[in-house]
Design an enzyme around this catalytic site. Structure first.
Site, PDB file in Angstrom:
ATOM      1  N   LYS A  45       0.812  -1.191   0.000  1.00  0.00           N
ATOM      2  CA  LYS A  45       0.000   0.000   0.000  1.00  0.00           C
ATOM      3  C   LYS A  45       0.859   1.259   0.000  1.00  0.00           C
ATOM      4  O   LYS A  45       0.399   2.324  -0.351  1.00  0.00           O
ATOM      5  CB  LYS A  45      -0.888   0.056   1.241  1.00  0.00           C
ATOM      6  CG  LYS A  45      -1.828  -1.098   1.418  1.00  0.00           C
ATOM      7  CD  LYS A  45      -2.599  -0.963   2.737  1.00  0.00           C
ATOM      8  CE  LYS A  45      -3.380  -2.225   2.997  1.00  0.00           C
ATOM      9  NZ  LYS A  45      -3.952  -2.225   4.343  1.00  0.00           N
ATOM     10  N   GLU A 101       8.291   2.073  -5.768  1.00  0.00           N
ATOM     11  CA  GLU A 101       8.344   1.721  -4.350  1.00  0.00           C
ATOM     12  C   GLU A 101       8.474   2.969  -3.500  1.00  0.00           C
ATOM     13  O   GLU A 101       9.146   3.929  -3.898  1.00  0.00           O
ATOM     14  CB  GLU A 101       9.566   0.830  -4.082  1.00  0.00           C
ATOM     15  CG  GLU A 101       9.287  -0.640  -4.131  1.00  0.00           C
ATOM     16  CD  GLU A 101       8.602  -1.155  -2.873  1.00  0.00           C
ATOM     17  OE1 GLU A 101       7.593  -0.569  -2.439  1.00  0.00           O
ATOM     18  OE2 GLU A 101       9.072  -2.150  -2.334  1.00  0.00           O
ATOM     19  N   ASP A 102       7.871   2.947  -2.322  1.00  0.00           N
ATOM     20  CA  ASP A 102       8.035   4.046  -1.386  1.00  0.00           C
ATOM     21  C   ASP A 102       9.435   4.023  -0.778  1.00  0.00           C
ATOM     22  O   ASP A 102      10.075   5.045  -0.621  1.00  0.00           O
ATOM     23  CB  ASP A 102       6.967   4.016  -0.295  1.00  0.00           C
ATOM     24  CG  ASP A 102       6.830   2.651   0.383  1.00  0.00           C
ATOM     25  OD1 ASP A 102       7.541   1.693   0.008  1.00  0.00           O
ATOM     26  OD2 ASP A 102       5.996   2.535   1.300  1.00  0.00           O
ATOM     27  N   ASP A 105      14.399  -1.113   1.309  1.00  0.00           N
ATOM     28  CA  ASP A 105      15.041  -1.362   2.596  1.00  0.00           C
ATOM     29  C   ASP A 105      15.928  -2.600   2.460  1.00  0.00           C
ATOM     30  O   ASP A 105      17.028  -2.520   1.943  1.00  0.00           O
ATOM     31  CB  ASP A 105      13.956  -1.527   3.659  1.00  0.00           C
ATOM     32  CG  ASP A 105      14.474  -1.408   5.079  1.00  0.00           C
ATOM     33  OD1 ASP A 105      15.697  -1.466   5.291  1.00  0.00           O
ATOM     34  OD2 ASP A 105      13.646  -1.262   5.993  1.00  0.00           O
ATOM     35  N   LYS A 133      17.229   3.051   1.567  1.00  0.00           N
ATOM     36  CA  LYS A 133      17.902   2.832   2.851  1.00  0.00           C
ATOM     37  C   LYS A 133      18.891   1.693   2.661  1.00  0.00           C
ATOM     38  O   LYS A 133      18.536   0.519   2.735  1.00  0.00           O
ATOM     39  CB  LYS A 133      16.881   2.481   3.935  1.00  0.00           C
ATOM     40  CG  LYS A 133      17.477   2.418   5.323  1.00  0.00           C
ATOM     41  CD  LYS A 133      16.576   1.767   6.364  1.00  0.00           C
ATOM     42  CE  LYS A 133      15.254   2.432   6.561  1.00  0.00           C
ATOM     43  NZ  LYS A 133      14.507   1.810   7.697  1.00  0.00           N
TER      44      LYS A 133
END
Length: 180
Positions: A45, A101-102, A105, A133
């Site tokens: 989401k 993608e937000d 990671d 990140k």
């Protein structure tokens, strides 16, 4: 202060910085895909605010579809298995695919999705991410399009959540350490 913001130790990325990154990324993607009509796949989401702002600034024809995948399965640590909760309606076969993608990671889920699209016959698969990140990344994952590099801190806002909350913050904030 509004209760929504009380969990935030610091604003890591402001609304203005987010919009500047979206504008820059949209220009890069538009240039690279100007005659290719790519399929932009948002991973739900968290991607929703980012993919909306990104694609509104693009000046190319882009098709958008969404996929929901999970590698947590109810726990707090990632598993090696990726579960497809909502698959694409659009075929990736022969298409230039851009995964939006937000945040990238660990990269584990993204690696599995890229492999799936390649297996399904995508012509190319690239990643555009608002946040990257790198600290603590488990696998070699280098997104082609990166908005902002961030340190290894737990962040929420602008689509990123903590137990499915705080996605609606208009900025990216670091959660107070004492709350984690």
């Amino acid at each position: 202060m509004n209760k929504l913001h009380e969990v935030i130790e610091e604003v890591l990325v402001s609304e203005e910085e987010i919009q500047q990154a979206c504008k820059r990324l949209a220009a890069q993607v538009s240039q690279d895909y100007k005659d290719k009509e790519p399929l932009m796949v948002g991973l739900l989401k968290g991607c929703i605010p980012f993919i909306a702002d990104l694609t509104r600034q693009m000046d190319i024809n882009v098709q958008i579809d969404y996929m929901a995948v999970s590698s947590y399965h109810g726990g707090s640590s990632q598993s090696n298995e990726v579960k497809i909760e909502k698959d694409l309606k659009t075929s990736v076969e022969g298409r230039n695919v851009i995964i939006a993608e937000d945040i990238v990671d660990s990269g584990a889920t993204l690696q599995k999705v890229i492999g799936l699209f390649e297996y399904r016959g995508a012509k190319s698969v690239e990643v555009v991410t608002l946040l990257n990140k790198q600290a603590g990344r488990k696998i070699r994952m280098i997104p082609k399009y990166v908005g902002i590099e961030i340190p290894n801190k737990f962040v929420v806002g602008y689509g990123l959540d903590w137990a499915d909350h705080y996605r609606n913050l208009p900025y990216i904030g670091v959660v107070k350490k004492e709350l984690l």
